[in-house]
Design a protein around this motif. Structure first.
Motif, mmCIF file in Angstrom:
data_model
loop_
_atom_site.group_PDB
_atom_site.id
_atom_site.type_symbol
_atom_site.label_atom_id
_atom_site.label_comp_id
_atom_site.label_asym_id
_atom_site.label_seq_id
_atom_site.Cartn_x
_atom_site.Cartn_y
_atom_site.Cartn_z
ATOM 1 N N PHE A 386 0.824 -1.201 0.000
ATOM 2 C CA PHE A 386 0.000 0.000 0.000
ATOM 3 C C PHE A 386 0.865 1.261 0.000
ATOM 4 O O PHE A 386 1.831 1.355 0.770
ATOM 5 C CB PHE A 386 -0.877 0.063 1.254
ATOM 6 C CG PHE A 386 -2.038 -0.884 1.257
ATOM 7 C CD1 PHE A 386 -3.221 -0.556 0.625
ATOM 8 C CD2 PHE A 386 -1.952 -2.105 1.906
ATOM 9 C CE1 PHE A 386 -4.307 -1.417 0.633
ATOM 10 C CE2 PHE A 386 -3.026 -2.979 1.929
ATOM 11 C CZ PHE A 386 -4.207 -2.641 1.289
ATOM 12 N N ASP A 387 0.513 2.222 -0.847
ATOM 13 C CA ASP A 387 0.971 3.591 -0.633
ATOM 14 C C ASP A 387 0.171 4.146 0.549
ATOM 15 O O ASP A 387 -0.942 3.683 0.812
ATOM 16 C CB ASP A 387 0.713 4.417 -1.893
ATOM 17 C CG ASP A 387 0.878 5.904 -1.657
ATOM 18 O OD1 ASP A 387 1.968 6.309 -1.247
ATOM 19 O OD2 ASP A 387 -0.108 6.637 -1.857
ATOM 20 N N LYS A 388 0.730 5.117 1.270
ATOM 21 C CA LYS A 388 0.012 5.647 2.430
ATOM 22 C C LYS A 388 -0.941 6.788 2.057
ATOM 23 O O LYS A 388 -2.155 6.670 2.188
ATOM 24 C CB LYS A 388 0.987 6.134 3.509
ATOM 25 C CG LYS A 388 0.264 6.657 4.776
ATOM 26 C CD LYS A 388 1.227 7.190 5.802
ATOM 27 C CE LYS A 388 1.664 8.614 5.487
ATOM 28 N NZ LYS A 388 0.581 9.618 5.677
ATOM 29 N N THR A 391 -4.319 6.600 0.019
ATOM 30 C CA THR A 391 -4.689 5.193 -0.147
ATOM 31 C C THR A 391 -5.131 4.615 1.191
ATOM 32 O O THR A 391 -6.289 4.259 1.380
ATOM 33 C CB THR A 391 -3.509 4.397 -0.726
ATOM 34 O OG1 THR A 391 -3.103 4.989 -1.957
ATOM 35 C CG2 THR A 391 -3.918 2.953 -0.981
ATOM 36 N N LEU A 392 -4.201 4.530 2.133
ATOM 37 C CA LEU A 392 -4.564 4.082 3.478
ATOM 38 C C LEU A 392 -5.128 5.224 4.313
ATOM 39 O O LEU A 392 -5.888 4.999 5.244
ATOM 40 C CB LEU A 392 -3.337 3.501 4.181
ATOM 41 C CG LEU A 392 -2.861 2.134 3.678
ATOM 42 C CD1 LEU A 392 -1.554 1.763 4.344
ATOM 43 C CD2 LEU A 392 -3.909 1.064 3.922
ATOM 44 N N PRO A 519 -6.052 8.120 8.898
ATOM 45 C CA PRO A 519 -6.360 6.879 8.173
ATOM 46 C C PRO A 519 -7.837 6.824 7.793
ATOM 47 O O PRO A 519 -8.697 7.396 8.466
ATOM 48 C CB PRO A 519 -6.016 5.784 9.182
ATOM 49 C CG PRO A 519 -5.142 6.429 10.190
ATOM 50 C CD PRO A 519 -5.557 7.864 10.252
ATOM 51 N N MET A 540 3.373 -1.287 3.886
ATOM 52 C CA MET A 540 3.071 0.123 3.610
ATOM 53 C C MET A 540 4.342 0.845 3.183
ATOM 54 O O MET A 540 5.386 0.713 3.815
ATOM 55 C CB MET A 540 2.483 0.802 4.849
ATOM 56 C CG MET A 540 2.092 2.252 4.620
ATOM 57 S SD MET A 540 1.546 3.083 6.137
ATOM 58 C CE MET A 540 3.121 3.350 6.956
ATOM 59 N N THR A 542 5.796 4.783 2.298
ATOM 60 C CA THR A 542 5.455 6.188 2.471
ATOM 61 C C THR A 542 6.708 7.048 2.410
ATOM 62 O O THR A 542 7.812 6.589 2.733
ATOM 63 C CB THR A 542 4.732 6.418 3.813
ATOM 64 O OG1 THR A 542 4.478 7.814 3.969
ATOM 65 C CG2 THR A 542 5.566 5.931 4.982
ATOM 66 N N ALA A 549 5.456 6.923 10.011
ATOM 67 C CA ALA A 549 5.154 5.632 9.397
ATOM 68 C C ALA A 549 4.894 4.567 10.454
ATOM 69 O O ALA A 549 3.969 3.761 10.339
ATOM 70 C CB ALA A 549 6.308 5.210 8.488
ATOM 71 N N SER A 553 1.298 2.554 11.041
ATOM 72 C CA SER A 553 1.347 1.099 10.881
ATOM 73 C C SER A 553 0.763 0.403 12.098
ATOM 74 O O SER A 553 -0.004 -0.556 11.978
ATOM 75 C CB SER A 553 2.791 0.640 10.659
ATOM 76 O OG SER A 553 3.290 1.135 9.441
ATOM 77 N N ILE A 558 -0.484 -3.015 10.525
ATOM 78 C CA ILE A 558 0.485 -3.371 9.489
ATOM 79 C C ILE A 558 1.818 -3.662 10.163
ATOM 80 O O ILE A 558 2.332 -2.846 10.927
ATOM 81 C CB ILE A 558 0.641 -2.233 8.461
ATOM 82 C CG1 ILE A 558 -0.684 -2.013 7.729
ATOM 83 C CG2 ILE A 558 1.754 -2.540 7.471
ATOM 84 C CD1 ILE A 558 -0.675 -0.823 6.801
ATOM 85 N N TYR A 561 6.711 -1.969 7.041
ATOM 86 C CA TYR A 561 6.583 -0.689 6.346
ATOM 87 C C TYR A 561 7.954 -0.182 5.935
ATOM 88 O O TYR A 561 8.982 -0.632 6.427
ATOM 89 C CB TYR A 561 5.882 0.351 7.232
ATOM 90 C CG TYR A 561 6.655 0.700 8.494
ATOM 91 C CD1 TYR A 561 7.606 1.724 8.486
ATOM 92 C CD2 TYR A 561 6.438 0.009 9.687
ATOM 93 C CE1 TYR A 561 8.330 2.033 9.637
ATOM 94 C CE2 TYR A 561 7.152 0.312 10.831
ATOM 95 C CZ TYR A 561 8.095 1.328 10.802
ATOM 96 O OH TYR A 561 8.821 1.635 11.928
#
Length: 698
Positions: A386-388, A391-392, A519, A540, A542, A549, A553, A558, A561
């Protein structure tokens, strides 16, 4: 409009007005009116009981109730939405064709004299014979050859009723397949339409942002890096690299300058262009992409390609089995019973119908898939990256602070940053522009050519001075903008817990803009669902700091990362994962995610993605909810399971028919009927939904 609330839970609303409150045309008007509300995803109005069922996400229920209160059925427009009208016509045409085929077959069987039934069999056999000869002419023993042989043997042994039955059932199978394909094409075409609401029109006194519907041939528009070109036209000025993959299939961007021709649906990777509008190219673009999905071998699911190869390879075995049986038994009836049965017809029909029906089902759930291959890859993926940002995190970040680093006012900092950021489709850029609008900070186009440096920021000139907007790394490390100790202290005291962009004019830092990017509410649950669905690794990436980060996470569950990652680092990381034997899915939304999206085995773009990210991605989520990823995983796995079930049924059932025919336990006519009926059955079963309808509790 008077109504009663029958059912209301978050995201679902059902009201009833009573029988006769509105007719079919007015129901379409009600649906059109409610679908215009932001956040309303689906509306179904039913005239027979006056019911209205609404699905929504993010919309305020009170807004929906206010619209319902003001509705007057007699004032609603009475025409259907174009997509629904097209679907209704297609369904009616299919029903009429099926009814016509069945009626014709039964009438001929009951009332046509035997000589005429024989003549009809010879006449209809002509098209099957020509297709069989074409298959032989191309050096292949395919299904068309087997159909021609089996019908020909039936006619040769004067089993005209059997021959007519075979041709009737084959024609039903063809109608079913064509209907499914056309419905899916229509759904995909709606999903792939170019959704450009506003464009920059070049006028005598400068540039003005206007609605797309106001653009006419002959107008001049400007398109900047990262945006889709919404028209066919000629370049009047500027230089740019244009991604034309959707139109030409070229993997490399094409250089465009004055005099070049550009097409609707292509995307600017770098630079900017002023374009003279020649034609609105939306439909031609759709047709090109749909044709690509229909015919490109590269876009077919591997399981579909394997099924088609297996189907063709079985045809010679069926012919050899029937020939050998006749040689040993001298019983034409037994040989014909075997010849009437083949595995290939059902396999070759059911597998692509299953795939294309699943793509249609995905489209109904606002998930656009560019080929069955990508659905299969998503089902087999074991790693999602995932891009942060965007996206997240929330699709709508907010500017939470504006900190002057010089004697400039906060209003000047915000206005200048918004002036540059409005040209670029990134969530942080939109947040800055939105904040300027909220504060009523209107500005004129005073800057010169704008250059977007991917993953870093924006460079331009204002009143003869160089202007930079972007990350700390871009301004103070790459560009070498000096900072005093006092400015460093100000940055340190205000930078924690936020995404920050900086503004510099004439090599002087003048301000910092802090953006809060929480988020998405559904992100944690989506990640948990993906883990339960068999995704072994969720990562993740970023550009944020290590501390930021780590915090997000932990919040989302997550375990892995990477922080402070540049676009080329993202792509390199994806390559490393693939080289280690993983099947990788990349999920992103920005221009800076495009290299990684291209590198992944399968890639997904979000609803608010940049145009180039949507163009590069194999799958696009058209809903704002990240939870659709889990739905996509479930759907992808379900269609592979359906194909396996179909395969087992086809092999088991047809093997039974062949054995029964070899021992003379069924006649050729019954063998043909059971085989073709099973083919129609498994094809029809392949069109069934893999998941419950949208909005049904699971």
């Amino acid at each position: 409009m008077h109504y009663q609330v029958i059912h209301h839970t978050p995201g679902r609303l059902r009201v009833r007005c009573g029988r006769g409150m509105f007719n079919h045309d007015q129901a379409c008007g009600i649906e059109c009116r409610l679908l215009k509300l932001k956040g309303v995803s689906s509306v179904k109005a039913t005239p027979c009981n006056g019911g209205v069922f609404i699905l929504y996400e993010g919309a305020n229920p009170q807004t929906i109730f206010r619209v319902l209160d003001r509705l007057r059925p007699e004032t609603l427009r009475s025409h259907e939405p174009e997509e629904r009208a097209e679907a209704r016509k297609l369904g009616q045409s299919f029903s009429l064709k099926i009814a016509g085929k069945v009626s014709s077959f039964l009438l001929c069987k009951l009332f046509l004299p035997p000589p005429l039934r024989m003549a009809k069999a010879f006449w209809n056999y002509g098209s099957y014979f020509r297709r069989g000869m074409a298959g032989l002419g191309s050096g292949r023993l395919n299904v068309a050859v087997l159909d021609a042989v089996s019908i020909g043997v039936s006619i040769g042994t004067r089993a005209y009723g059997t021959a007519n039955s075979i041709m009737f059932l084959l024609s039903i199978s063809d109608l079913l397949e064509n209907y499914t394909r056309k419905k899916t094409r229509a759904a995909l075409a709606a999903s792939l339409s170019i959704n450009v609401d506003q464009v920059w029109r070049v006028e005598k006194d400068g540039m003005r942002q206007v609605p797309m519907e106001q653009i006419r041939p002959g107008d001049k528009i400007r398109v900047d890096a990262g945006n889709v070109i919404p028209v066919d036209g000629a370049v009047l000025s500027g230089e740019a690299e244009v991604n034309q993959a959707a139109m030409t299939g070229e993997s490399e961007a094409a250089a465009k300058q004055e005099g070049s021709v550009v097409f609707a649906g292509t995307t600017l990777e770098t630079g900017s262009l002023v374009i003279r509008v020649d034609a609105m190219g939306d439909q031609s673009r759709i047709n090109n992409i749909i044709a690509l999905i229909d015919h490109s071998e590269e876009l077919k699911a591997r399981i579909q390609s394997r099924a088609e190869k297996l189907a063709d390879s079985i045809v010679p075995l069926t012919l050899l089995t029937a020939g050998a049986l006749f040689l040993f038994t001298r019983n034409i009836s037994k040989a014909l019973s075997v010849l009437m049965v083949d595995y290939s017809c059902a396999i070759k029909l059911a597998t692509p119908i299953s795939v294309i029906s699943a793509m249609k089902e995905a489209s109904a759930r606002k998930i656009m898939i560019k080929g069955g291959k990508f659905m299969e890859l998503f089902a087999r993926a074991d790693t999602i990256v995932f891009d942060k940002t965007g996206t997240l995190t929330s699709a709508c970040p907010q500017v939470t602070q504006i900190v002057p680093l010089s004697d400039c006012s906060r209003e000047y900092i915000l206005k200048t940053a918004a002036c540059l950021e409005e040209h670029f489709p990134h969530s942080v850029a939109r947040a800055v522009v939105r904040k300027a609008l909220e504060e009523g900070l209107h500005h004129e186009e005073e800057h010169a050519e704008v250059e977007y440096i991917v993953a870093h920021g924006i460079s331009s000139r204002l009143h003869g001075k160089k202007v930079l907007v972007g990350s700390y790394h871009f301004l103070f490390e790459d560009e070498g903008i000096p900072l005093t100790e006092e400015q460093r202290q100000t940055i340190r005291s205000h930078a924690r817990g936020k995404s920050n962009i900086f503004l510099a004019i004439g090599r002087r830092a003048i301000g910092m803009i802090g953006v809060s990017d929480p988020p998405r509410p559904e992100a944690r649950e989506t990640i948990a669902r993906l883990k339960r669905q068999g995704i072994s690794s969720i990562i993740m990436l970023t550009g944020d700091s290590e501390s930021a980060a780590r915090a997000i996470s932990r919040q989302l569950g997550i375990t892995e990362y990477r922080s402070q990652v540049l676009p080329e680092d993202k792509a390199r990381f994806i390559q490393q994962l693939k080289q280690s034997g993983r099947t990788v899915c990349m999920v992103g939304d920005g221009i800076n995610d495009s290299p990684a999206l291209s590198c992944a085995d399968v890639s997904v773009s979000m609803k608010d993605s940049s145009d180039i990210a949507r163009e590069v991605a194999d799958i696009s989520l058209l809903s704002s909810s990240l939870s659709e990823l889990a739905v996509l995983r479930e759907l992808s796995c379900a269609v592979l399971e359906k194909i396996e079930r179909n395969y087992r049924f086809i092999v088991g059932f047809n093997t039974s028919l062949i054995l029964l025919g070899m021992f003379g336990l069924i006649t050729p006519a019954l063998s043909a009927f059971l085989h073709n009926a099973s083919t129609v059955y498994v094809s029809a079963r392949s069109t069934r939904r893999c998941l419950p309808p949208v909005g049904t509790p699971q």
